[in-house]
Every structure is written in C-alpha cells, then in structure tokens.
Design a protein around this motif. Structure first.
Motif, PDB file in Angstrom:
ATOM      1  N   UNK A   5      39.859  48.122  31.075  1.00  7.26           N
ATOM      2  CA  UNK A   5      39.313  46.946  31.759  1.00  7.26           C
ATOM      3  C   UNK A   5      40.084  46.621  33.029  1.00  7.26           C
ATOM      4  N   UNK A   6      39.328  46.246  34.051  1.00  8.20           N
ATOM      5  CA  UNK A   6      39.875  45.721  35.303  1.00  8.20           C
ATOM      6  C   UNK A   6      39.133  44.415  35.584  1.00  8.20           C
ATOM      7  N   UNK A   7      39.863  43.323  35.754  1.00 10.96           N
ATOM      8  CA  UNK A   7      39.206  42.032  35.976  1.00 10.96           C
ATOM      9  C   UNK A   7      39.331  41.609  37.436  1.00 10.96           C
ATOM     10  N   UNK A   8      38.375  40.822  37.876  1.00 10.21           N
ATOM     11  CA  UNK A   8      38.231  40.514  39.299  1.00 10.21           C
ATOM     12  C   UNK A   8      38.776  39.143  39.684  1.00 10.21           C
ATOM     13  N   UNK A   9      39.619  38.552  38.823  1.00  9.40           N
ATOM     14  CA  UNK A   9      40.224  37.265  39.166  1.00  9.40           C
ATOM     15  C   UNK A   9      41.400  37.427  40.120  1.00  9.40           C
ATOM     16  N   UNK A  10      41.812  38.686  40.373  1.00  5.90           N
ATOM     17  CA  UNK A  10      42.824  38.978  41.391  1.00  5.90           C
ATOM     18  C   UNK A  10      42.289  40.087  42.293  1.00  5.90           C
ATOM     19  N   UNK A  11      42.935  40.286  43.431  1.00  3.31           N
ATOM     20  CA  UNK A  11      42.454  41.272  44.394  1.00  3.31           C
ATOM     21  C   UNK A  11      42.492  42.685  43.817  1.00  3.31           C
ATOM     22  N   UNK A  12      41.539  43.483  44.235  1.00  5.79           N
ATOM     23  CA  UNK A  12      41.517  44.908  43.919  1.00  5.79           C
ATOM     24  C   UNK A  12      42.326  45.605  45.016  1.00  5.79           C
ATOM     25  N   UNK A  13      43.465  46.173  44.644  1.00  6.84           N
ATOM     26  CA  UNK A  13      44.451  46.624  45.626  1.00  6.84           C
ATOM     27  C   UNK A  13      44.753  48.112  45.465  1.00  6.84           C
ATOM     28  N   UNK A  14      45.690  48.581  46.284  1.00  6.39           N
ATOM     29  CA  UNK A  14      46.173  49.962  46.131  1.00  6.39           C
ATOM     30  C   UNK A  14      46.791  50.167  44.749  1.00  6.39           C
TER      31      UNK A  14
END
Length: 355
Positions: A5-14
């Motif tokens: 899982x990856x959640x979108x409440x924080x920036x999607x970064x390097x």
C-alpha cells in the motif's frame, strides 16, 4: 500475487519510487491506494495519484484504487469515461458505497473491479450475471481493520472465502506491515485479528495456504527492507533466513535444505549427515540440554547412523543424551520456521546481521 500500500496523504516523492522499485525487485506485483478524500484536497490527490500511476507503470506494478462515487466526483472522474480513468494509470477500482450492480457490470467490461468481500450477496451475484458482468475481471477484496479487536474471525473468514470461490471470485486480504504503521491508531492494518501483531510474511503464507486467499497485500504504508527481502527469499527462491546464536562454524556460509518428507517435530537438514560422513568426523556426546522451539541440534555418535544430522526443533523436546545442542535461533525469527516445507532452503545468519 503480492501487493503493498501507498497512501496519498503525503507527497509521492523520489523516496516513494525507490520503495516501489525495491518492492518490485522482491516479487511484489501490485499497489493499493485510497482516494476517500474531502473535496478541498482533491487537487493534491489528483496530482499524487497521477504521479503514483506513472511510477507504478514504470515498475510494472498494477495500481488498485479504493474509492466510492463521491470520491470519484471530487477527483472529477466519471465512471462513464473509462479513458479518463486510464489516464491516471489505474489498473483496477476497489468499489465502496454508491455503485449499482448495473454500473459495476458495465465497469467490468472495461477494467478490473474489486468488490467488498464481506458484503457481496447471492442477490448481487445474480444481478451482476443479469447485467452481463465480466466475472473474469471482478474480484472480492476484504477490508483491513485499524482498531484492535475488530479484525475478522478465522472460521467465518475461511467459510466466506469458500463461498466466494464458489461464485468464481478471486479473493484478496491484508496483512499488517512491520515498519511505519498507518495512523491514527498505529495498530496495524490486518484483515484477520489473529494477524494484528504477527510476522507479515508468516501471516501472508497462512492466508494463501490455509485461508483460501489468492492475493495478499500489506495494509500498512511501509514494510522494512529486511522483511521485503524475506518475502523475496521465500516466494522467489523458497529460502528462509534465520539468525542464530552458535559457536558451531559449519552452519555458516551455505544454504541447507529440509528433507523432502516433512517431520512433525523437527526440521532435518538433508545435507548434514552427508557432510559429516565426508569429513570423517566423530560427533562425541556434549552439551545435551533442553530442546525448545528454535534450538539447533546435532545427533552424536550414540545415535548410530544418524550421527551428524543437524536439526531445528519446532516444538519443546526433552533432553536426549544422543543429541547435542549447537545453538538457538533468535526469538523473533522462530515464527519463520512454520514456513519451512519440503526442500525449503535455510540460511543461518549471525545475530549481529539483523537490521
């Protein structure tokens, strides 16, 4: 299939992309995210979702988005426009409230759809058939449960999955992570309550081998790299690595294997007796002691032709003057012994190698 899982409440970064790459290297094939968001955050989520979609495509990872009709409206996405969905890099939608069976059937003609595994009814199945749904593109996904004591019961879960398979659904469930857990409770995101504080790899194997689950996703937003590598070792190479405290040097630097027939009480390292015979070494009785789970032992010359056989105890066993104690597997790694099947590889690691 394994996913995370990856959640979108924080920036999607390097850093996110680096994590995606490492997980893909270790055999993970899918990403789960959610867009249950207030309208005022829609712009940020649209930007992050598109960026995540591009990253997933670059690393050959499918992307499943958990959503309801209101969330799609906030993102200015219409289910009538499938091409618009595909610009986000979305491989599948996990549908919550607000969708009719007619809409679900229509969506299934164009992309993969996941339904709530706990609430699908016989009536829903009948209506989906009546609306010509493509069942090859419809799966049943269980929820995760952030609050302790609310995860699903194992018996109910297994019976439910049996019924779902009878309806020709593939089934997905979640296990918790071991690194960064999701707030606000930070108590893990499992489907089964019994897995809340379990080793995620052991929980994942239990789901697929005993609970009729086809796909397993990590519910929490972070899996440690050491555990991600353990997933890769087990699923890609049929290898289990355990840390052990011992002074018996021959254990190091090689991969051992369990015998092709699986013993109830111990893991029997198939190469050990042969190695002892080649070295022409006599194993004298020494250091006999209590054998608890995770104890590594070697049979001494009082055991006759079994001399030199190295074993790992899976249960408590009494002192035996024909068996020498060599060392003890780290307590944290003992649950991994449940993963050892016929011919499974086993590698012993120094305790200080733990990360």
């Amino acid at each position: 299939m394994l996913g995370f899982s990856i959640y979108l409440d924080t920036d999607v970064s390097d850093q996110t992309e680096n994590y995606l790459a490492k997980m893909a290297e270790n055999g993970f094939e899918g990403v789960f995210t959610s867009v249950h968001i207030p309208e005022e955050d829609a712009k940020n989520y649209v930007k992050r979702l598109k960026k995540l979609g591009r990253m997933c495509a670059a690393h050959h990872l499918s992307l499943t988005v958990d959503t309801d009709l209101k969330a799609l409206e906030n993102l200015h996405i219409s289910i009538e426009n499938i091409a618009n969905l595909q610009t986000f890099g979305i491989s599948a939608l996990r549908l919550d409230d607000g969708f009719t069976n007619q809409q679900i059937a229509r969506l299934s003609q164009h992309l993969n759809v996941a339904l709530n595994a706990s609430t699908i009814s016989e009536k829903d199945v009948q209506e989906l058939h009546a609306n010509h749904a493509n069942f090859e593109c419809i799966e049943a996904w269980h929820n995760f449960y952030p609050r302790p004591e609310t995860g699903l019961d194992e018996d109910w879960f297994k019976a439910r999955n049996k019924w779902l398979h009878q309806q020709h659904f593939q089934v997905m469930a979640f296990v918790p992570g071991d690194d960064r857990r999701r707030g606000p409770l930070y108590e893990g995101l499992p489907t089964l309550e019994s897995h809340r504080y379990s080793n995620p790899l052991v929980a994942a194997v239990e789901l697929t081998e005993k609970m009729l689950v086809d796909k397993v996703f990590i519910g929490d937003p972070q899996l440690s790299m050491s555990l991600a590598k353990s997933f890769g070792d087990f699923y890609q190479r049929s290898l289990v690595k355990v840390h052990v405290k011992t002074e018996f040097q021959p254990l190091w630097g090689r991969i051992w294997h369990n015998r092709p027939e699986v013993a109830r009480d111990v893991i029997r390292l198939v190469e050990s007796r042969q190695q002892n015979e080649l070295l022409h070494q006599k194993v004298a009785p020494a250091n006999q002691g209590q054998r608890k789970p995770g104890t590594v032992t070697i049979d001494n010359d009082l055991y006759g032709r079994y001399q030199g056989e190295i074993q790992i105890c899976k249960v408590n066993l009494p002192v035996n003057n024909r068996v020498n104690v060599l060392g003890q597997i780290d307590q944290v790694d003992i649950p991994l012994l449940a993963l050892v099947r016929e011919n499974t590889g086993i590698e012993f690691l120094y305790e200080e190698e733990k990360s």
